[in-house]
Design a protein around this motif. Structure first.
Motif, PDB file in Angstrom:
ATOM      1  N   VAL A   1     -27.132  32.180   8.667  1.00 64.83           N
ATOM      2  CA  VAL A   1     -27.170  31.669  10.037  1.00 64.83           C
ATOM      3  C   VAL A   1     -28.625  31.493  10.471  1.00 64.83           C
ATOM      4  N   ASP A   2     -28.884  30.411  11.171  1.00 70.09           N
ATOM      5  CA  ASP A   2     -30.206  30.144  11.722  1.00 70.09           C
ATOM      6  C   ASP A   2     -30.599  31.313  12.653  1.00 70.09           C
ATOM      7  N   LYS A   3     -31.674  31.997  12.259  1.00 71.93           N
ATOM      8  CA  LYS A   3     -32.089  33.197  13.021  1.00 71.93           C
ATOM      9  C   LYS A   3     -32.403  32.876  14.473  1.00 71.93           C
ATOM     10  N   ALA A   4     -33.058  31.746  14.681  1.00 68.72           N
ATOM     11  CA  ALA A   4     -33.467  31.378  16.040  1.00 68.72           C
ATOM     12  C   ALA A   4     -32.240  31.081  16.903  1.00 68.72           C
ATOM     13  N   PHE A   5     -31.190  30.492  16.288  1.00 64.46           N
ATOM     14  CA  PHE A   5     -29.951  30.206  17.022  1.00 64.46           C
ATOM     15  C   PHE A   5     -29.336  31.511  17.522  1.00 64.46           C
ATOM     16  N   ARG A   6     -29.188  32.472  16.603  1.00 65.60           N
ATOM     17  CA  ARG A   6     -28.597  33.756  16.999  1.00 65.60           C
ATOM     18  C   ARG A   6     -29.434  34.426  18.094  1.00 65.60           C
ATOM     19  N   ALA A   7     -30.744  34.438  17.899  1.00 63.34           N
ATOM     20  CA  ALA A   7     -31.618  35.115  18.873  1.00 63.34           C
ATOM     21  C   ALA A   7     -31.524  34.435  20.245  1.00 63.34           C
ATOM     22  N   ASP A   8     -31.555  33.101  20.259  1.00 64.33           N
ATOM     23  CA  ASP A   8     -31.487  32.375  21.531  1.00 64.33           C
ATOM     24  C   ASP A   8     -30.154  32.612  22.250  1.00 64.33           C
ATOM     25  N   VAL A   9     -29.056  32.581  21.486  1.00 65.62           N
ATOM     26  CA  VAL A   9     -27.737  32.728  22.107  1.00 65.62           C
ATOM     27  C   VAL A   9     -27.571  34.148  22.648  1.00 65.62           C
ATOM     28  N   LEU A  10     -27.947  35.160  21.849  1.00 65.35           N
ATOM     29  CA  LEU A  10     -27.767  36.539  22.311  1.00 65.35           C
ATOM     30  C   LEU A  10     -28.655  36.831  23.524  1.00 65.35           C
ATOM     31  N   ALA A  11     -29.881  36.336  23.484  1.00 67.26           N
ATOM     32  CA  ALA A  11     -30.767  36.553  24.637  1.00 67.26           C
ATOM     33  C   ALA A  11     -30.240  35.809  25.859  1.00 67.26           C
ATOM     34  N   GLY A  12     -29.818  34.563  25.654  1.00 71.84           N
ATOM     35  CA  GLY A  12     -29.374  33.723  26.780  1.00 71.84           C
ATOM     36  C   GLY A  12     -28.094  34.221  27.434  1.00 71.84           C
ATOM     37  N   LEU A  13     -27.169  34.749  26.618  1.00 72.07           N
ATOM     38  CA  LEU A  13     -25.913  35.259  27.190  1.00 72.07           C
ATOM     39  C   LEU A  13     -26.138  36.584  27.906  1.00 72.07           C
ATOM     40  N   GLY A  14     -27.258  37.227  27.616  1.00 75.98           N
ATOM     41  CA  GLY A  14     -27.583  38.498  28.268  1.00 75.98           C
ATOM     42  C   GLY A  14     -28.296  38.325  29.603  1.00 75.98           C
ATOM     43  N   GLU A  15     -28.676  37.096  29.927  1.00 73.34           N
ATOM     44  CA  GLU A  15     -29.383  36.851  31.197  1.00 73.34           C
ATOM     45  C   GLU A  15     -28.403  36.901  32.381  1.00 73.34           C
ATOM     46  N   GLN A  16     -28.970  37.102  33.563  1.00 73.01           N
ATOM     47  CA  GLN A  16     -28.168  37.074  34.798  1.00 73.01           C
ATOM     48  C   GLN A  16     -27.460  35.716  34.918  1.00 73.01           C
ATOM     49  N   GLN A  17     -28.260  34.603  34.876  1.00 74.86           N
ATOM     50  CA  GLN A  17     -27.667  33.269  34.747  1.00 74.86           C
ATOM     51  C   GLN A  17     -27.601  32.966  33.253  1.00 74.86           C
ATOM     52  N   LYS A  18     -26.424  33.042  32.693  1.00 76.09           N
ATOM     53  CA  LYS A  18     -26.289  32.792  31.253  1.00 76.09           C
ATOM     54  C   LYS A  18     -26.766  31.382  30.918  1.00 76.09           C
ATOM     55  N   ALA A  19     -27.494  31.248  29.810  1.00 74.87           N
ATOM     56  CA  ALA A  19     -28.051  29.945  29.437  1.00 74.87           C
ATOM     57  C   ALA A  19     -28.279  29.906  27.934  1.00 74.87           C
ATOM     58  N   VAL A  20     -28.047  28.744  27.336  1.00 72.54           N
ATOM     59  CA  VAL A  20     -28.360  28.527  25.920  1.00 72.54           C
ATOM     60  C   VAL A  20     -29.246  27.289  25.848  1.00 72.54           C
ATOM     61  N   PRO A  21     -30.408  27.349  25.162  1.00 71.10           N
ATOM     62  CA  PRO A  21     -31.289  26.176  25.111  1.00 71.10           C
ATOM     63  C   PRO A  21     -30.565  24.944  24.558  1.00 71.10           C
ATOM     64  N   ALA A  22     -30.848  23.798  25.174  1.00 68.35           N
ATOM     65  CA  ALA A  22     -30.102  22.572  24.862  1.00 68.35           C
ATOM     66  C   ALA A  22     -30.261  22.117  23.413  1.00 68.35           C
ATOM     67  N   ARG A  23     -31.326  22.534  22.749  1.00 70.50           N
ATOM     68  CA  ARG A  23     -31.519  22.058  21.369  1.00 70.50           C
ATOM     69  C   ARG A  23     -30.353  22.437  20.471  1.00 70.50           C
ATOM     70  N   TRP A  24     -29.624  23.506  20.815  1.00 69.92           N
ATOM     71  CA  TRP A  24     -28.521  23.973  19.964  1.00 69.92           C
ATOM     72  C   TRP A  24     -27.267  23.137  20.130  1.00 69.92           C
ATOM     73  N   LEU A  25     -27.287  22.163  21.043  1.00 68.48           N
ATOM     74  CA  LEU A  25     -26.157  21.232  21.171  1.00 68.48           C
ATOM     75  C   LEU A  25     -26.063  20.304  19.957  1.00 68.48           C
ATOM     76  N   TYR A  26     -27.179  20.178  19.217  1.00 70.20           N
ATOM     77  CA  TYR A  26     -27.274  19.119  18.202  1.00 70.20           C
ATOM     78  C   TYR A  26     -27.083  19.606  16.764  1.00 70.20           C
ATOM     79  N   ASP A  27     -25.910  20.184  16.460  1.00 71.40           N
ATOM     80  CA  ASP A  27     -25.558  20.307  15.037  1.00 71.40           C
ATOM     81  C   ASP A  27     -24.997  18.944  14.615  1.00 71.40           C
ATOM     82  N   ASP A  28     -24.422  18.826  13.425  1.00 67.49           N
ATOM     83  CA  ASP A  28     -23.947  17.509  12.979  1.00 67.49           C
ATOM     84  C   ASP A  28     -22.914  16.928  13.947  1.00 67.49           C
TER      85      ASP A  28
END
Ligand code: AVI
Length: 320
Positions: A16-43
């Motif tokens: 698994v892409d390490k940065a993907f996991r780190a971004d998702v876990l950090a983002g879901l832990g925020e008060q306003q949950k957020a995932v960086p838009a770059r992860w929208l672009y798998d195939d």
């Protein structure tokens, strides 16, 4: 090329892409949950975005293409021949040829983080422009890129269409513009697409189309998290929303919980109350003054601005 791909994406023991996991876990832990838009672009996400560009409500691609088709003579005069065109993100099969046809460049350098897209775009262009040297570079354009030595002495034109700049917050887009200037060097020019502020109803429809393709694009992120990060987010409890946020002049995409939910991602527990959201994308919109301010802050002086016939989208030529 495969080796280069591995260098750009760091995988963990599960592949698994390490940065993907780190971004998702950090983002879901925020008060306003957020995932960086770059992860929208798998195939699947990249294909869905291609489908979005064909939708009746999604005007930016058509509007920008109209400008590129109509203004060739002016590009030729203002940009001139003999430049190396450096495209940030692999060119779509439609827009790039319109520019190249108009200005008679000396070389074409597509930059992309995805080797597959890069090779497809490079092959496509090489077929359409048999005499044009094409030097694809697999790189993250958010960082300074070493251009191929063959183009070192050529004057450069950066090309950054699609209003992709709008998917970044101002701090990031200024950093990117400065990085582009370093990559391209003194005496270079930049042709950049920037979508315009307009009736919120038109904007919200462009990001929440009747066929539900943009909703699928947003839901695909949840599917990707569940698949790649061993998640059990209940997709049926989330609803796609596109909202115009006037204070920030941007469309925000959210996934809105329709009821209280709890779920696990990579072994971590998260919960959402009904009405709570995961923020998945920003798409900033501009007017002449805000685009000018942004470009100047990034080290570029706007020289010319074109609009499509319905004045929905701007294409700006700027000098380093
Ligand atoms: C890639 N980018 C410029 C698109 C946009 O319009 O912000 C992404 C997109 N998101 C939903 N629809 C299109």
């Amino acid at each position: 090329a495969a080796k280069k791909g591995i260098a750009l994406v760091e995988l963990d023991d599960d592949g698994v892409d390490k940065a993907f996991r780190a971004d998702v876990l950090a983002g879901l832990g925020e008060q306003q949950k957020a995932v960086p838009a770059r992860w929208l672009y798998d195939d699947a996400g990249s294909q869905l975005f291609e489908d979005i560009t064909q939708l009746p409500e999604y005007y930016p691609t058509r509007a920008e293409t109209e400008i590129l088709s109509a203004r060739g003579a002016e590009f030729a005069e203002l940009i001139g021949p003999g430049r190396a065109v450096v495209e940030f993100g692999s060119g779509s099969s439609v827009k790039t040829p319109l520019l190249l046809k108009a200005i008679d460049p000396a070389a074409y350098v597509p930059l992309d983080i995805s080797g597959d897209f890069l090779r497809a775009a490079a092959t496509d262009l090489a077929v359409k422009f048999p005499g044009l040297p094409v030097y694809p570079v697999e790189a993250d354009f958010m960082r300074r890129v070493e251009l191929p030595p063959e183009v070192a002495e050529m004057p450069k034109l950066g090309f950054f269409p699609g209003s992709t700049i709008g998917n970044m917050v101002a701090r990031t887009s200024v950093d990117l513009l400065r990085t582009m200037r370093e990559t391209l060097g003194e005496g270079s020019k930049l042709l950049i697409g920037m979508d315009l502020i307009k009736d919120p109803a038109v904007l919200e429809a462009a990001y929440d189309d009747a066929q539900g393709v943009t909703a699928e694009f947003n839901y695909n992120l949840v599917r990707r998290i569940n698949r790649e990060l061993d998640g059990d987010i209940p997709l049926e409890a989330l609803l796609h929303e596109a909202r115009w946020v006037d204070d920030y002049a941007r469309i925000e995409m959210h996934l809105v919980a329709q009821r209280d939910i709890a779920f696990t991602v990579s072994g971590r527990r998260f919960s959402m109350q009904a009405g709570e959201t995961i923020h998945t994308e920003n798409s900033h919109k501009f007017d002449r003054r805000t685009s000018t301010t942004l470009l100047l802050a990034g080290g570029w002086t706007p020289a010319h601005l074109w609009l499509d016939s319905e004045r929905r989208f701007s294409l700006i030529l700027a000098d380093a």
